[in-house]
Design a protein around this motif. Structure first.
Motif, mmCIF file in Angstrom:
data_model
loop_
_atom_site.group_PDB
_atom_site.id
_atom_site.type_symbol
_atom_site.label_atom_id
_atom_site.label_comp_id
_atom_site.label_asym_id
_atom_site.label_seq_id
_atom_site.Cartn_x
_atom_site.Cartn_y
_atom_site.Cartn_z
ATOM 1 N N PRO A 117 19.794 69.395 -77.556
ATOM 2 C CA PRO A 117 19.999 68.998 -78.955
ATOM 3 C C PRO A 117 21.389 69.295 -79.506
ATOM 4 O O PRO A 117 21.936 68.492 -80.263
ATOM 5 N N THR A 149 16.680 61.262 -73.243
ATOM 6 C CA THR A 149 15.749 62.377 -73.134
ATOM 7 C C THR A 149 16.492 63.645 -73.515
ATOM 8 O O THR A 149 17.700 63.769 -73.287
ATOM 9 N N TYR A 150 15.781 64.593 -74.088
ATOM 10 C CA TYR A 150 16.434 65.819 -74.533
ATOM 11 C C TYR A 150 15.485 66.989 -74.322
ATOM 12 O O TYR A 150 14.267 66.827 -74.179
ATOM 13 N N GLY A 151 16.037 68.180 -74.293
ATOM 14 C CA GLY A 151 15.237 69.380 -74.094
ATOM 15 C C GLY A 151 16.147 70.582 -73.989
ATOM 16 O O GLY A 151 17.328 70.522 -74.321
ATOM 17 N N ILE A 201 14.519 71.294 -81.308
ATOM 18 C CA ILE A 201 15.323 70.348 -82.073
ATOM 19 C C ILE A 201 14.724 70.258 -83.475
ATOM 20 O O ILE A 201 13.503 70.282 -83.654
ATOM 21 N N MET A 225 16.475 65.028 -85.138
ATOM 22 C CA MET A 225 15.700 64.022 -84.430
ATOM 23 C C MET A 225 15.714 62.681 -85.165
ATOM 24 O O MET A 225 15.915 61.612 -84.572
ATOM 25 N N GLN A 243 11.236 63.818 -75.387
ATOM 26 C CA GLN A 243 11.531 65.245 -75.330
ATOM 27 C C GLN A 243 10.890 65.854 -74.084
ATOM 28 O O GLN A 243 9.720 65.600 -73.785
ATOM 29 N N TYR A 249 10.054 69.429 -71.826
ATOM 30 C CA TYR A 249 9.927 70.882 -71.874
ATOM 31 C C TYR A 249 9.633 71.386 -70.472
ATOM 32 O O TYR A 249 8.801 70.820 -69.740
ATOM 33 N N THR A 300 11.091 69.727 -65.909
ATOM 34 C CA THR A 300 10.128 69.293 -66.926
ATOM 35 C C THR A 300 8.670 69.420 -66.475
ATOM 36 O O THR A 300 8.323 69.093 -65.345
ATOM 37 N N CYS A 307 6.056 66.518 -71.792
ATOM 38 C CA CYS A 307 6.899 65.466 -72.353
ATOM 39 C C CYS A 307 6.314 64.989 -73.673
ATOM 40 O O CYS A 307 5.098 64.789 -73.786
ATOM 41 N N HIS A 364 7.506 59.472 -80.986
ATOM 42 C CA HIS A 364 8.680 59.664 -81.848
ATOM 43 C C HIS A 364 8.631 58.673 -83.005
ATOM 44 O O HIS A 364 9.291 57.634 -82.997
ATOM 45 N N ALA A 381 6.358 70.239 -78.442
ATOM 46 C CA ALA A 381 7.211 70.154 -77.253
ATOM 47 C C ALA A 381 6.779 68.997 -76.374
ATOM 48 O O ALA A 381 7.559 68.467 -75.586
#
Length: 523
Positions: free
Chosen positions: A263, A287-289, A293, A298, A311, A313, A321, A324, A330, A340
């Motif tokens: 993030p 994709t983020y993690g 965040i 977001m 996302q 985790y 990961t 997800c 989203h 998460a």
């Protein structure tokens, strides 16, 4: 693109060299390497490794930034059975020495920028037989090109299996000395296979995809993301080192379609002067993690990037990961934006109390995972391995809870919990609430000693440029958002929050001024 016949990294590069020979595998600072070149040169390097005595089970260290050489050496190790140990180049000489000593590295590749460091610690590592300079001859050993020259680039017999170790990644070491997490080939294929088996597009790859590698390869997310692109036969754009300006430029100029980021990286990119949706037209999936965040960030990503968001985790021990939050979740205003994610099909999760008993939905405890991508072990740490992988479950050390639908909500690291008069306060919850204030760019929360309550909550706040806020204004802002005992009793305004390379807040750096003189780190 999904190729189910690929089960090891050695398979991946050989397959694409045959079927997509001229496709660019890696682009770095204008240099392009095709899949055929990557395969042939990694064959050459593999033979050089074997000639140097770095065969099956040997540890091979890499001290340098991202480049095509890094991936060539990774695939060379995969072909010989050697295990790559990528070293965080931001570490101090003492920390690098610990990793090289602990891993028992038979050989280390070093970029010129870090050769002086390597020379300083070399006398402390008599068992280290060879240093190879990655930028040509350095006077301290052969350069990479010279080192592998003379070895053939074809006809290499490869014996690799999914459960063979392929890399040893040292945890970020936010407390104590880093531990070497040993990952097998399967850690880079298991989640891909589960998604394909169940027909899910949470992390999908399409023909013509161009992937930006912005997370360092010494981090599990960096090498995992690179392998997902290689497995799909996509083109990877490797950043030597992340800067927001260069990231935006590469996305715009090279038509990047997908990336993995933390993030804080996304926030810095969106804060670049003059940046707008036109800079991200080619993006279809981000994709983020790596760290929580805020909903504010977001929503900003959803507006400016205008692409699918997912996302992730996980942790190094889980093979990256394990959970997800897929793009379909989203949606602005959705309460699941605070989650998460949920486990991939084939991955199990439970939340347990201090005695290991499974908790009901809504109850906060330790998050435990069961995943086919899980690590093999902590290197040379049998007791720690058994403690972390107890009863077939990976104990994450993260505090969180499940909802009725199986979504996981992470509150914080268990060790970061602040206990105020017997009540648990999870810093991430307070930080997220503070970041909803329009003047707050970032926040970090810790517990400090308090003679009356045991610990008190203290917030460290980074304000947005040309904006201001007072402690009273922030306190009023939190009223109604948090219980009173969670509200910080003190505020400090700072320019930068210390983070490790994966974006996690280094709370120990903030805590040390308050706890250094105390025998115990709790009150």
């Amino acid at each position: 693109m999904y190729y189910p016949n690929l089960t090891t990294a050695a398979d991946t590069v050989a397959f694409h060299a045959t079927h997509h020979a001229r496709r660019t595998a890696v682009s770095c600072e204008g240099r392009e390497v095709t899949y055929e070149q990557l395969h042939r040169e990694s064959n050459r390097s593999a033979r050089a490794l074997l000639a140097a005595g770095a065969g099956r089970g040997s540890r091979v260290a890499y001290l340098g930034k991202e480049s095509e050489d890094y991936y060539e050496i990774f695939f060379a190790c995969a072909k010989t059975g050697a295990v790559l140990v990528p070293v965080n180049w931001r570490l101090s000489p003492g920390e690098v020495e610990h990793i090289l000593r602990d891993s028992g590295a038979a050989l280390v590749f070093v970029e010129r920028e870090y050769e002086e460091m390597a020379a300083r610690i070399r006398p402390e590592l008599p068992a280290l037989p060879e240093i190879v300079g990655l930028d040509g001859r350095s006077g301290r050993g052969k350069g990479f090109r010279e080192w592998k020259a003379g070895h053939p680039d074809h006809g290499l017999a490869v014996e690799a299996a999914p459960d063979d170790p392929v890399t040893q990644i040292y945890t970020s070491g936010t407390t104590g000395l880093p531990k070497g997490v040993v990952l097998a080939h399967r850690s880079f294929f298991a989640i891909r296979d589960l998604l394909a088996e169940h027909g899910l597009d949470w992390i999908d790859w399409r023909p013509g995809d161009v992937s930006l590698i912005s997370i360092p390869g010494f981090h599990v997310a960096g090498i995992w993301w690179a392998m997902q692109a290689f497995n799909a036969g996509a083109t990877s754009v490797a950043m030597r080192m992340f800067t927001p300006h260069d990231a935006v430029r590469l996305i715009r100029e090279l038509g990047v379609t997908t990336t993995l980021a933390v993030p804080s990286m996304l926030q810095m990119m969106l804060a670049e002067r003059g940046v707008g949706p036109a800079d991200f037209e080619s993006l279809r999936l981000v994709t983020y993690g790596g760290s929580p965040i805020s909903e504010t960030l977001m929503l900003q990503c959803m507006e400016v990037l205008d692409c699918r968001l997912g996302q992730l985790y996980g942790l190094t021990e889980s093979g990256n990961t394990a959970l997800c939050l897929p793009p379909s979740d989203h949606r602005p205003g959705s309460p699941r934006l605070r989650a998460a994610g949920r486990p991939y099909p084939g991955v199990s999760v439970q939340v347990v109390d201090e005695k290991g008993n499974a908790l009901e939905p809504g109850a906060v405890g330790e998050i435990c995972l069961r995943t086919p991508a899980v690590m093999l072990e902590y290197w040379n740490m049998k007791e720690a391995t058994e403690e972390t992988l107890a009863d077939g479950w990976l104990h994450t050390g993260d505090a969180g809870y499940l909802d009725e639908d199986g979504y996981v909500y992470v509150c914080d690291r268990l060790k970061d919990t602040v206990i105020v008069a017997g009540e648990n306060v999870y810093p991430a919850e307070v930080e997220n609430a503070l970041c909803t204030h329009p003047a707050v760019a970032e926040a970090a929360v810790i517990g400090v000693p308090d003679e009356r309550w045991g610990e008190a909550v203290r917030a460290f706040v980074v304000l947005r440029p040309e904006m201001s806020a007072t402690p009273r204004e922030l306190k009023l802002h939190l009223q109604g958002r948090l219980a009173d005992f969670k509200s910080p009793s003190g505020y400090e305004f700072i320019e930068r929050i210390p983070r490790n390379p994966s974006g996690k807040i280094l709370r120990r750096e903030i805590r040390k001024d308050f706890w250094t003189e105390r025998d115990r780190q709790v009150n």
